[in-house]
Design a protein around this motif. Structure first.
Motif, PDB file in Angstrom:
ATOM      1  N   ASN A 164      48.877  32.162  81.729  1.00  0.00           N
ATOM      2  CA  ASN A 164      48.649  33.186  82.602  1.00  0.00           C
ATOM      3  C   ASN A 164      47.122  33.668  82.419  1.00  0.00           C
ATOM      4  N   LEU A 165      46.509  33.373  81.369  1.00  0.00           N
ATOM      5  CA  LEU A 165      45.251  33.705  81.285  1.00  0.00           C
ATOM      6  C   LEU A 165      44.216  32.646  81.950  1.00  0.00           C
ATOM      7  N   GLY A 166      44.997  31.520  82.525  1.00  0.00           N
ATOM      8  CA  GLY A 166      44.178  30.682  83.234  1.00  0.00           C
ATOM      9  C   GLY A 166      43.470  29.697  82.450  1.00  0.00           C
ATOM     10  N   MET A 167      44.411  29.423  80.993  1.00  0.00           N
ATOM     11  CA  MET A 167      43.928  28.402  80.170  1.00  0.00           C
ATOM     12  C   MET A 167      44.785  27.259  80.238  1.00  0.00           C
ATOM     13  N   TYR A 168      44.582  26.342  79.425  1.00  0.00           N
ATOM     14  CA  TYR A 168      45.245  24.985  79.286  1.00  0.00           C
ATOM     15  C   TYR A 168      45.971  24.906  78.038  1.00  0.00           C
ATOM     16  N   VAL A 169      47.050  24.106  77.810  1.00  0.00           N
ATOM     17  CA  VAL A 169      47.765  23.830  76.813  1.00  0.00           C
ATOM     18  C   VAL A 169      47.528  22.279  76.315  1.00  0.00           C
ATOM     19  N   GLY A 170      46.975  22.145  74.931  1.00  0.00           N
ATOM     20  CA  GLY A 170      46.674  20.783  74.617  1.00  0.00           C
ATOM     21  C   GLY A 170      47.772  20.360  73.704  1.00  0.00           C
ATOM     22  N   LEU A 171      48.594  19.167  74.158  1.00  0.00           N
ATOM     23  CA  LEU A 171      49.466  18.566  73.514  1.00  0.00           C
ATOM     24  C   LEU A 171      49.084  17.230  72.895  1.00  0.00           C
ATOM     25  N   GLY A 172      49.747  17.085  71.808  1.00  0.00           N
ATOM     26  CA  GLY A 172      49.303  15.787  70.951  1.00  0.00           C
ATOM     27  C   GLY A 172      50.498  15.175  70.255  1.00  0.00           C
ATOM     28  N   GLY A 173      50.569  14.437  69.296  1.00  0.00           N
ATOM     29  CA  GLY A 173      51.276  13.431  68.511  1.00  0.00           C
ATOM     30  C   GLY A 173      52.759  14.341  67.872  1.00  0.00           C
ATOM     31  N   VAL A 174      52.520  15.813  67.771  1.00  0.00           N
ATOM     32  CA  VAL A 174      53.408  16.340  66.997  1.00  0.00           C
ATOM     33  C   VAL A 174      54.650  16.592  68.184  1.00  0.00           C
ATOM     34  N   VAL A 175      54.646  16.547  69.383  1.00  0.00           N
ATOM     35  CA  VAL A 175      55.692  16.514  70.308  1.00  0.00           C
ATOM     36  C   VAL A 175      56.859  15.076  69.923  1.00  0.00           C
ATOM     37  N   SER A 212      49.668   7.188  59.695  1.00  0.00           N
ATOM     38  CA  SER A 212      48.638   6.240  59.569  1.00  0.00           C
ATOM     39  C   SER A 212      47.389   6.953  60.546  1.00  0.00           C
ATOM     40  N   ARG A 213      46.285   6.300  60.336  1.00  0.00           N
ATOM     41  CA  ARG A 213      45.130   6.848  61.005  1.00  0.00           C
ATOM     42  C   ARG A 213      45.315   6.749  62.590  1.00  0.00           C
ATOM     43  N   CYS A 214      44.971   8.059  63.112  1.00  0.00           N
ATOM     44  CA  CYS A 214      45.265   8.029  64.766  1.00  0.00           C
ATOM     45  C   CYS A 214      44.040   7.568  65.383  1.00  0.00           C
ATOM     46  N   ASP A 215      44.268   6.930  66.502  1.00  0.00           N
ATOM     47  CA  ASP A 215      43.280   6.992  67.572  1.00  0.00           C
ATOM     48  C   ASP A 215      43.542   6.929  68.920  1.00  0.00           C
ATOM     49  N   SER A 216      42.626   7.130  69.865  1.00  0.00           N
ATOM     50  CA  SER A 216      43.042   7.570  71.338  1.00  0.00           C
ATOM     51  C   SER A 216      44.098   6.618  71.896  1.00  0.00           C
ATOM     52  N   SER A 217      44.294   5.365  71.404  1.00  0.00           N
ATOM     53  CA  SER A 217      45.184   4.601  72.063  1.00  0.00           C
ATOM     54  C   SER A 217      46.471   5.167  71.827  1.00  0.00           C
ATOM     55  N   MET A 218      47.107   5.843  70.762  1.00  0.00           N
ATOM     56  CA  MET A 218      48.160   6.288  70.530  1.00  0.00           C
ATOM     57  C   MET A 218      48.628   7.417  71.546  1.00  0.00           C
ATOM     58  N   ILE A 219      47.915   7.755  72.314  1.00  0.00           N
ATOM     59  CA  ILE A 219      48.340   9.007  73.353  1.00  0.00           C
ATOM     60  C   ILE A 219      49.370   8.362  74.081  1.00  0.00           C
ATOM     61  N   LYS A 220      49.505   6.994  74.393  1.00  0.00           N
ATOM     62  CA  LYS A 220      50.476   6.676  75.207  1.00  0.00           C
ATOM     63  C   LYS A 220      51.809   6.966  74.641  1.00  0.00           C
ATOM     64  N   PHE A 221      52.129   6.996  73.454  1.00  0.00           N
ATOM     65  CA  PHE A 221      53.242   7.450  72.701  1.00  0.00           C
ATOM     66  C   PHE A 221      53.679   8.988  72.949  1.00  0.00           C
ATOM     67  N   THR A 222      52.546   9.766  72.910  1.00  0.00           N
ATOM     68  CA  THR A 222      52.888  11.380  73.202  1.00  0.00           C
ATOM     69  C   THR A 222      53.273  11.198  74.729  1.00  0.00           C
ATOM     70  N   ALA A 223      52.502  10.516  75.538  1.00  0.00           N
ATOM     71  CA  ALA A 223      52.547  10.829  76.860  1.00  0.00           C
ATOM     72  C   ALA A 223      54.027  10.351  77.135  1.00  0.00           C
ATOM     73  N   GLY A 224      54.301   9.333  76.686  1.00  0.00           N
ATOM     74  CA  GLY A 224      55.704   8.682  76.924  1.00  0.00           C
ATOM     75  C   GLY A 224      56.932   9.816  76.524  1.00  0.00           C
ATOM     76  N   LYS A 225      56.612  10.369  75.306  1.00  0.00           N
ATOM     77  CA  LYS A 225      57.786  11.304  74.950  1.00  0.00           C
ATOM     78  C   LYS A 225      57.732  12.520  75.964  1.00  0.00           C
ATOM     79  N   ILE A 226      56.665  13.047  76.436  1.00  0.00           N
ATOM     80  CA  ILE A 226      56.357  14.128  77.365  1.00  0.00           C
ATOM     81  C   ILE A 226      56.839  13.895  78.630  1.00  0.00           C
TER      82      ILE A 226
END
Length: 255
Positions: A164-175, A212-226
């Motif tokens: 409602n403030l016009g902002m965005y929500v950042g989602l990562g591996g925690v999901v 393990s050490r995270c890197d940008s390739s792992m976004i696919k797992f977060t995206a898959g869950k969401i």
């Protein structure tokens, strides 16, 4: 198609293979990364990475846990950084009450100073909020900056207030974590045009790579869950998240 809106490739854990890893990432599906500073030194390192790699951009700022260790002219230094073509945001800034250090008043003072800088220069903020939801929201409501709450840890009601403030929500591996009920509820409830995807690498690697050490390739797992929770395609989610990032961080030009 994958845009990582929050990473720390300047971190020492990448010292042995940083260049090889980043080059491999851009040979795959990664189309852009924002490397985020936490103090003056790491902000400068983020800028250096941004100028070395065409598909990396930088955010500059002072993390709340660094709030008592800034030079007197730090706002002027950040303002000079923000004049650079590849610097797209003030961040990461905010509040962190988990350890109660530095003192809350010091954190709030530096947070407000940096939000005011972002408002003056009309650039977005990248917000760190840990165990400080009420005070974080109070400052955001006071100044109403554009930006994102990265690694969002609030509930669905707070997410609604952020949107409602016009902002965005950042989602990562925690999901993807087991028993991560609240993050999943947030991921399902946030409007699609307000979601950003991130890693916060090298931290918070998603399942099945947790620990393990995270890197940008792992976004696919977060995206898959969401995407599964939202009953949509992974490609559709990645496309929306990329478009959202480019809308918020408007200095970025993906040719």
């Amino acid at each position: 198609m994958i845009f990582d809106s929050h990473a720390h490739y300047d971190d020492a854990t990448f010292d042995n293979d940083r260049d090889d890893l980043i080059n491999k990432l851009f040979d795959t599906d990664i189309c852009g990364i924002i490397n985020v500073g936490c103090n003056i030194s790491t902000s400068k390192a983020s800028m250096d990475l941004a100028y070395k790699y065409p598909l990396i951009w930088a955010a500059v700022g002072v993390h709340p846990q660094e709030a008592d260790a800034v030079p007197p002219d730090y706002i002027d230094v950040l303002a000079a950084f923000l004049a650079e073509e590849k610097v797209v945001a003030v961040g990461e800034i905010g509040l962190d009450y988990h350890y109660d250090q530095p003192p809350k008043e010091v954190q709030k003072e530096k947070f407000e100073e940096q939000v005011k800088l972002a408002k003056t220069l009309d650039v977005p903020v990248i917000i760190h909020d840990r165990d400080a939801h009420a005070d974080t929201l109070d400052i955001l409501k006071k100044y109403r900056p554009k930006g994102v709450l990265h690694c969002f840890s609030g509930n669905t009601e707070m997410a609604s207030e952020v949107v409602n403030l016009g902002m965005y929500v950042g989602l990562g591996g925690v999901v993807t974590f087991k028993n991560a009920k609240n993050p999943v509820l947030v991921a399902k409830s946030v409007p699609l045009d307000r979601i950003l995807l991130e890693t916060d690498c090298p931290y918070l690697a998603p399942e099945p790579n947790r620990g393990s050490r995270c890197d940008s390739s792992m976004i696919k797992f977060t995206a898959g869950k969401i995407a599964l929770e939202r009953n949509m395609s992974v490609d559709g989610l990645l496309k929306c998240a990329k478009e959202n990032a480019l809308r918020l961080f408007s200095k970025i030009n993906l040719k």
